[in-house]
Design an enzyme around this catalytic site. Sequence first.
Site, PDB file in Angstrom:
ATOM      1  N   LYS A  34      42.654  43.356  31.783  1.00 63.26           N
ATOM      2  CA  LYS A  34      43.230  44.564  31.181  1.00 63.26           C
ATOM      3  C   LYS A  34      42.631  44.826  29.818  1.00 63.26           C
ATOM      4  CE  LYS A  34      47.517  45.074  33.670  1.00 63.26           C
ATOM      5  NZ  LYS A  34      48.966  45.247  33.627  1.00 63.26           N
ATOM      6  N   LYS A  36      41.953  43.782  44.308  1.00 60.64           N
ATOM      7  CA  LYS A  36      43.376  43.843  44.676  1.00 60.64           C
ATOM      8  C   LYS A  36      43.873  45.294  44.688  1.00 60.64           C
ATOM      9  CE  LYS A  36      46.436  43.365  41.280  1.00 60.64           C
ATOM     10  NZ  LYS A  36      47.411  42.943  40.288  1.00 60.64           N
ATOM     11  N   LYS A  81      48.687  49.526  41.562  1.00 58.66           N
ATOM     12  CA  LYS A  81      49.330  50.798  41.256  1.00 58.66           C
ATOM     13  C   LYS A  81      48.647  51.505  40.089  1.00 58.66           C
ATOM     14  CE  LYS A  81      53.585  48.331  39.906  1.00 58.66           C
ATOM     15  NZ  LYS A  81      53.380  47.278  38.959  1.00 58.66           N
TER      16      LYS A  81
HETATM   17  P1  TYM Z   1      53.662  43.676  39.164  1.00 58.33           P
HETATM   18  O1  TYM Z   1      54.631  44.731  38.763  1.00 58.33           O
HETATM   19  O2  TYM Z   1      52.219  43.880  38.863  1.00 58.33           O
HETATM   20  O3  TYM Z   1      53.777  43.409  40.711  1.00 58.33           O
HETATM   21  C1  TYM Z   1      55.030  43.122  41.306  1.00 58.33           C
HETATM   22  C2  TYM Z   1      54.865  42.123  42.429  1.00 58.33           C
HETATM   23  O4  TYM Z   1      53.945  42.623  43.414  1.00 58.33           O
HETATM   24  C3  TYM Z   1      52.921  41.654  43.638  1.00 58.33           C
HETATM   25  N1  TYM Z   1      51.673  42.371  43.925  1.00 58.33           N
HETATM   26  C4  TYM Z   1      50.941  42.190  45.029  1.00 58.33           C
HETATM   27  N2  TYM Z   1      51.110  41.390  46.085  1.00 58.33           N
HETATM   28  C5  TYM Z   1      50.183  41.446  47.059  1.00 58.33           C
HETATM   29  N3  TYM Z   1      49.106  42.288  47.029  1.00 58.33           N
HETATM   30  C6  TYM Z   1      48.906  43.100  45.979  1.00 58.33           C
HETATM   31  N4  TYM Z   1      47.861  43.914  45.966  1.00 58.33           N
HETATM   32  C7  TYM Z   1      49.846  43.082  44.916  1.00 58.33           C
HETATM   33  N5  TYM Z   1      49.958  43.762  43.743  1.00 58.33           N
HETATM   34  C8  TYM Z   1      51.080  43.313  43.157  1.00 58.33           C
HETATM   35  C9  TYM Z   1      52.832  40.866  42.357  1.00 58.33           C
HETATM   36  O5  TYM Z   1      52.257  39.599  42.566  1.00 58.33           O
HETATM   37  C10 TYM Z   1      54.283  40.785  41.941  1.00 58.33           C
HETATM   38  O6  TYM Z   1      54.937  39.740  42.612  1.00 58.33           O
HETATM   39  N6  TYM Z   1      54.327  40.145  35.705  1.00 58.33           N
HETATM   40  C11 TYM Z   1      54.842  40.689  36.936  1.00 58.33           C
HETATM   41  C12 TYM Z   1      56.263  41.173  36.829  1.00 58.33           C
HETATM   42  C13 TYM Z   1      57.196  40.153  36.272  1.00 58.33           C
HETATM   43  C14 TYM Z   1      57.705  39.029  36.970  1.00 58.33           C
HETATM   44  C15 TYM Z   1      58.578  38.370  36.034  1.00 58.33           C
HETATM   45  C16 TYM Z   1      57.518  38.522  38.252  1.00 58.33           C
HETATM   46  C17 TYM Z   1      57.737  40.144  35.041  1.00 58.33           C
HETATM   47  N7  TYM Z   1      58.580  39.077  34.896  1.00 58.33           N
HETATM   48  C18 TYM Z   1      59.251  37.195  36.389  1.00 58.33           C
HETATM   49  C19 TYM Z   1      58.209  37.349  38.585  1.00 58.33           C
HETATM   50  C20 TYM Z   1      59.049  36.700  37.673  1.00 58.33           C
HETATM   51  C21 TYM Z   1      53.977  41.866  37.351  1.00 58.33           C
HETATM   52  O7  TYM Z   1      53.273  42.457  36.570  1.00 58.33           O
HETATM   53  O8  TYM Z   1      54.134  42.256  38.621  1.00 58.33           O
END
Ligand code: TYM
Length: 334
Positions: free
Chosen positions: A115, A197, A200
């Site tokens: 990022k 990957k 969004k």
């Molecule tokens: P975020 O918002 O980017 O994504 C949310 C969840 O979706 C999963 N994910 C994917 N899984 C499979 N294929 C993909 N292309 C894909 N893109 C996203 C992510 O692995 C995630 O599980 N930092 C985290 C949010 C967060 C969090 C936490 C998660 C904040 N605090 C505590 C677990 C525990 C994030 O940015 O996810």
Amino acid sequence: MDEKKKVIFSGIQPSGNLTLGNYLGALKNWVKLQDQYDCYYCVVDLHAITVRQEPKELRRRTLEVLAIYLAAGIDPEKNTIFIQSHVPTHAEAAWLLNCYTYTGELGRMTQFKDKSSRYGESVCAGLLNYPVLMASDILIYNADLVPVGKDQKQHLELTRDLAERFNNLYSPTFNIPEPYIPEAGAKIMDLQEPTKKMSKSSDNPNSYILIMDPPEVIRRKISRAVTDSIGVVKYSDEQPGVKNLITILNAITGMTIEEIENKYQGQGYAQFKVDVAEAIVNELEPIQKKVNEILNDKEYIESIYKKGAEKAYYVSSKMLRKMQKKIGFIPVSK
Ligand code: TYM
């Protein structure tokens, strides 16, 4: 006596519209795990502002993400569903944990490196500290398990390191949480560049399927998904586009990779793509209908996130107080 259920924490950022990757990598598994565990599912809006958000869009998406949790089947009676910024212990514990985290280890995080190279000069300190807030989210509920996609594995490792560091410095305080990364769907790839990957935050709408994409859009995007000229439905690294579509079909329908390969033997990609699109539509259409119903009932949503925040605050405050006491802060009252 009832054995106490183990605890799950997980969250999704309302930083963009949710994709099929978020659904298959995270949300679908949350639904599966909800009966066995005591689950905290959070909309992590504090994380979302590590990149600039339009206030009106952030508000809309925060409620939409919450509605998607409910519509996907997360039961608000059994689980604690809430919005991160409603529960101040997250940011407060993150400050404490920041003082036990090395800037070097944060600078090594792959997501930060990606990022920060994308945003250049305008990278804020929050983006560097982001994994500490994530560690705080998890540790203040003493979570045992964290269901996430593969891209979050490194952040989970940092969380475990911080928990161990704190435990060793003082005395056992935190559980060491385990990641739960699904066998199918842990990393759904970009439909146009299948070595990346699905995200969004991509600029090209054809590269992702959104949970809220209408059926005709889903069909169009899958028909345009990049494949190859080999013409064989095979789960192989040489065919990343086809491999990704097989993964999607496998994660949604439960058909094994072998069954999928056999079914489309000698047929090229046309019918295969149609079937992948239909599987996605069948999975997402009922969720979309429910999301819209839920979003029309503002009082219902409000009652859920209010109740969720109260419970989350009650539980996480205990851990925050424990941390403060161990560090050496004076308690306000006994
Ligand atoms: P975020 O918002 O980017 O994504 C949310 C969840 O979706 C999963 N994910 C994917 N899984 C499979 N294929 C993909 N292309 C894909 N893109 C996203 C992510 O692995 C995630 O599980 N930092 C985290 C949010 C967060 C969090 C936490 C998660 C904040 N605090 C505590 C677990 C525990 C994030 O940015 O996810």
